[in-house]
Design a protein around this motif. Structure first.
Motif, PDB file in Angstrom:
ATOM      1  N   ASN A   1       0.828  -1.217   0.000  1.00 38.20           N
ATOM      2  CA  ASN A   1       0.000   0.000   0.000  1.00 38.20           C
ATOM      3  C   ASN A   1       0.861   1.265   0.000  1.00 38.20           C
ATOM      4  O   ASN A   1       0.624   2.183  -0.790  1.00 38.20           O
ATOM      5  CB  ASN A   1      -0.935   0.051   1.215  1.00 38.20           C
ATOM      6  CG  ASN A   1      -1.973  -1.047   1.222  1.00 38.20           C
ATOM      7  OD1 ASN A   1      -1.888  -1.983   2.004  1.00 38.20           O
ATOM      8  ND2 ASN A   1      -2.961  -0.942   0.351  1.00 38.20           N
ATOM      9  N   VAL A   2       1.828   1.329   0.894  1.00 36.03           N
ATOM     10  CA  VAL A   2       2.600   2.578   1.023  1.00 36.03           C
ATOM     11  C   VAL A   2       3.447   2.851  -0.217  1.00 36.03           C
ATOM     12  O   VAL A   2       3.613   4.009  -0.625  1.00 36.03           O
ATOM     13  CB  VAL A   2       3.461   2.618   2.311  1.00 36.03           C
ATOM     14  CG1 VAL A   2       2.579   2.665   3.534  1.00 36.03           C
ATOM     15  CG2 VAL A   2       4.452   1.480   2.402  1.00 36.03           C
ATOM     16  N   ALA A   3       3.971   1.799  -0.845  1.00 32.75           N
ATOM     17  CA  ALA A   3       4.774   2.007  -2.062  1.00 32.75           C
ATOM     18  C   ALA A   3       3.900   2.595  -3.162  1.00 32.75           C
ATOM     19  O   ALA A   3       4.285   3.553  -3.833  1.00 32.75           O
ATOM     20  CB  ALA A   3       5.397   0.695  -2.521  1.00 32.75           C
ATOM     21  N   ALA A   4       2.695   2.030  -3.336  1.00 34.87           N
ATOM     22  CA  ALA A   4       1.817   2.545  -4.394  1.00 34.87           C
ATOM     23  C   ALA A   4       1.400   3.974  -4.079  1.00 34.87           C
ATOM     24  O   ALA A   4       1.322   4.822  -4.970  1.00 34.87           O
ATOM     25  CB  ALA A   4       0.596   1.637  -4.543  1.00 34.87           C
ATOM     26  N   SER A   5       1.135   4.270  -2.799  1.00 36.50           N
ATOM     27  CA  SER A   5       0.705   5.623  -2.445  1.00 36.50           C
ATOM     28  C   SER A   5       1.842   6.628  -2.672  1.00 36.50           C
ATOM     29  O   SER A   5       1.620   7.727  -3.160  1.00 36.50           O
ATOM     30  CB  SER A   5       0.235   5.659  -0.983  1.00 36.50           C
ATOM     31  OG  SER A   5      -0.376   6.899  -0.698  1.00 36.50           O
ATOM     32  N   LEU A   6       3.059   6.245  -2.338  1.00 37.03           N
ATOM     33  CA  LEU A   6       4.194   7.165  -2.494  1.00 37.03           C
ATOM     34  C   LEU A   6       4.657   7.293  -3.943  1.00 37.03           C
ATOM     35  O   LEU A   6       5.003   8.382  -4.392  1.00 37.03           O
ATOM     36  CB  LEU A   6       5.372   6.698  -1.627  1.00 37.03           C
ATOM     37  CG  LEU A   6       5.358   7.255  -0.201  1.00 37.03           C
ATOM     38  CD1 LEU A   6       6.158   6.378   0.739  1.00 37.03           C
ATOM     39  CD2 LEU A   6       5.911   8.679  -0.166  1.00 37.03           C
ATOM     40  N   LEU A   7       4.695   6.182  -4.665  1.00 34.61           N
ATOM     41  CA  LEU A   7       5.246   6.236  -6.030  1.00 34.61           C
ATOM     42  C   LEU A   7       4.177   6.457  -7.084  1.00 34.61           C
ATOM     43  O   LEU A   7       4.467   6.898  -8.185  1.00 34.61           O
ATOM     44  CB  LEU A   7       6.007   4.938  -6.351  1.00 34.61           C
ATOM     45  CG  LEU A   7       7.168   4.555  -5.421  1.00 34.61           C
ATOM     46  CD1 LEU A   7       7.798   3.250  -5.876  1.00 34.61           C
ATOM     47  CD2 LEU A   7       8.232   5.659  -5.373  1.00 34.61           C
ATOM     48  N   GLY A   8       2.929   6.124  -6.762  1.00 34.06           N
ATOM     49  CA  GLY A   8       1.853   6.223  -7.746  1.00 34.06           C
ATOM     50  C   GLY A   8       1.923   5.077  -8.739  1.00 34.06           C
ATOM     51  O   GLY A   8       2.844   4.253  -8.707  1.00 34.06           O
ATOM     52  N   GLY A   9       0.925   5.013  -9.631  1.00 33.22           N
ATOM     53  CA  GLY A   9       0.911   4.003 -10.684  1.00 33.22           C
ATOM     54  C   GLY A   9       0.732   2.596 -10.153  1.00 33.22           C
ATOM     55  O   GLY A   9       0.086   2.370  -9.127  1.00 33.22           O
ATOM     56  N   PHE A  10       1.294   1.652 -10.874  1.00 31.42           N
ATOM     57  CA  PHE A  10       1.232   0.237 -10.489  1.00 31.42           C
ATOM     58  C   PHE A  10       2.621  -0.151  -9.995  1.00 31.42           C
ATOM     59  O   PHE A  10       3.606  -0.018 -10.717  1.00 31.42           O
ATOM     60  CB  PHE A  10       0.832  -0.626 -11.695  1.00 31.42           C
ATOM     61  CG  PHE A  10       0.456  -2.031 -11.307  1.00 31.42           C
ATOM     62  CD1 PHE A  10      -0.879  -2.397 -11.224  1.00 31.42           C
ATOM     63  CD2 PHE A  10       1.423  -2.982 -10.993  1.00 31.42           C
ATOM     64  CE1 PHE A  10      -1.247  -3.698 -10.844  1.00 31.42           C
ATOM     65  CE2 PHE A  10       1.068  -4.279 -10.609  1.00 31.42           C
ATOM     66  CZ  PHE A  10      -0.276  -4.626 -10.540  1.00 31.42           C
ATOM     67  N   THR A  11       2.697  -0.602  -8.758  1.00 27.03           N
ATOM     68  CA  THR A  11       4.011  -0.883  -8.168  1.00 27.03           C
ATOM     69  C   THR A  11       4.185  -2.371  -7.866  1.00 27.03           C
ATOM     70  O   THR A  11       3.222  -3.073  -7.549  1.00 27.03           O
ATOM     71  CB  THR A  11       4.218  -0.100  -6.852  1.00 27.03           C
ATOM     72  OG1 THR A  11       3.054  -0.245  -6.045  1.00 27.03           O
ATOM     73  CG2 THR A  11       4.469   1.366  -7.098  1.00 27.03           C
ATOM     74  N   ILE A  12       5.431  -2.785  -7.963  1.00 25.73           N
ATOM     75  CA  ILE A  12       5.784  -4.181  -7.665  1.00 25.73           C
ATOM     76  C   ILE A  12       6.886  -4.176  -6.608  1.00 25.73           C
ATOM     77  O   ILE A  12       7.884  -3.470  -6.755  1.00 25.73           O
ATOM     78  CB  ILE A  12       6.277  -4.894  -8.938  1.00 25.73           C
ATOM     79  CG1 ILE A  12       5.137  -4.958  -9.961  1.00 25.73           C
ATOM     80  CG2 ILE A  12       6.808  -6.302  -8.606  1.00 25.73           C
ATOM     81  CD1 ILE A  12       5.472  -5.708 -11.231  1.00 25.73           C
TER      82      ILE A  12
END
Ligand code: HSE
Length: 299
Positions: free
Chosen positions: A139-150
């Motif tokens: 959750n936090v990676a997607a919120s900070l980086l935006g887009g689709f994160t892996i």
């Protein structure tokens, strides 16, 4: 110095990617205002209708993250943190994650950007650990980086973004029963058999290939999950019926958002997402379960 930022809500897991995949939503999330104080207190003010948000800095996710960052920088200043949430805690839409990510991002700006985005994700993960018992980063990676994160790996933490089809939209329903991530992590099986690992791996690979190759069919075919969905779906009333209904009505794929109870469906285009959201809302209204629906692109 004062800063105001928006931290998007997120969908974690995204089908087969338990603790690995995350995506950021549009317009849904936390608005956080942060400013320095003259004393060394951290003062949290929730600006919305969610009074259950703890205001003590050591109990509030944003407060925990801010304290850790200040400690790391050896700074003894206090902060005013004003948080306006439009996603309910316990929805499965990364409510705790957006507070943690937003606090990390805002404080880094106030500090003059001493931390890298990976470090910000690590600070935000401490907030997740405090709420769910486990420092998951999806959750936090997607919120900070935006887009689709892996999340390629946790040790060391390695995260990247992948492209996705422009016309991929998301319909979300939040049936308003609370499922705590901490409880819903405990119910999962700790082991998976070889056959399941192979299927899960195939779905993970298929989803990445589908997203990167604009292949909606492959995206849909890859949305199955053998880790969380078979168990967590029992915690969500009407889940299987709702999923069947949206797939019969043209959604590409459907799964549980994060630890639930929100359910999301991928669609080809915004109009379809609106139609599916309406169906989901009608479905939960019929079950007499209060619900909220959202339509969004990946942000
Ligand atoms: N990956 C986490 C879980 C996300 O499924 O428990 C929680 O939102």
């Amino acid at each position: 110095d004062k800063i105001k930022i928006f931290a998007p809500a997120t969908i974690a897991n995204v089908g087969p990617g338990y603790d690995i995949f995350g995506l950021a939503l549009e317009h849904i999330g936390d608005t956080i205002e942060m400013s320095w104080r003259d004393d060394d207190q951290i003062q949290i003010d929730p600006l919305d209708g969610f009074p259950e948000i703890p205001v003590a800095a050591s109990k509030n996710i944003a407060g925990i993250v801010a304290q850790e960052m200040l400690k790391k920088q050896n700074i003894k200043k206090g902060l005013n943190i004003r948080i306006s949430k439009n996603v309910m805690p316990g929805s499965g839409l990364g409510s705790s994650g957006s507070s943690a990510a937003g606090a990390a991002f805002a404080l880094n700006e106030l500090l003059g950007k001493p931390f890298s985005s990976t470090e910000l994700i690590q600070f935000a993960m401490l907030g997740e650990k405090a709420t769910s018992g486990k420092a998951h980063a999806d959750n936090v990676a997607a919120s900070l980086l935006g887009g689709f994160t892996i999340i390629k790996g946790y040790k060391p933490l390695q995260i990247f973004n992948i492209p996705f089809p422009e016309n991929l939209y998301i319909a979300v329903v939040h049936p308003q029963i609370e499922v705590k991530t901490s409880d819903s992590k405990k119910v999962l099986k700790k082991e998976l058999g070889l056959d399941a690992v192979i299927q899960q791996g195939g779905n993970i690979a298929g989803l990445v290939a589908g997203l990167m190759g604009n292949d909606f069919k492959l995206i849909g075919a890859s949305m199955n999950d053998l880790i969380a969905e078979p168990i967590r779906s029992f915690l969500i009333p009407g889940y299987h019926q709702a999923k069947k209904m949206v797939l019969e009505n043209g959604a590409i794929g459907c799964s549980i958002s994060g630890s639930g109870p929100s359910i999301f469906a991928f669609t080809d285009g915004k109009a379809k997402a609106k139609e599916i959201a309406k169906l989901l809302s009608d479905f939960y209204n019929q079950l007499e379960i209060d619900n909220k629906v959202y339509c969004s692109a990946i942000n």
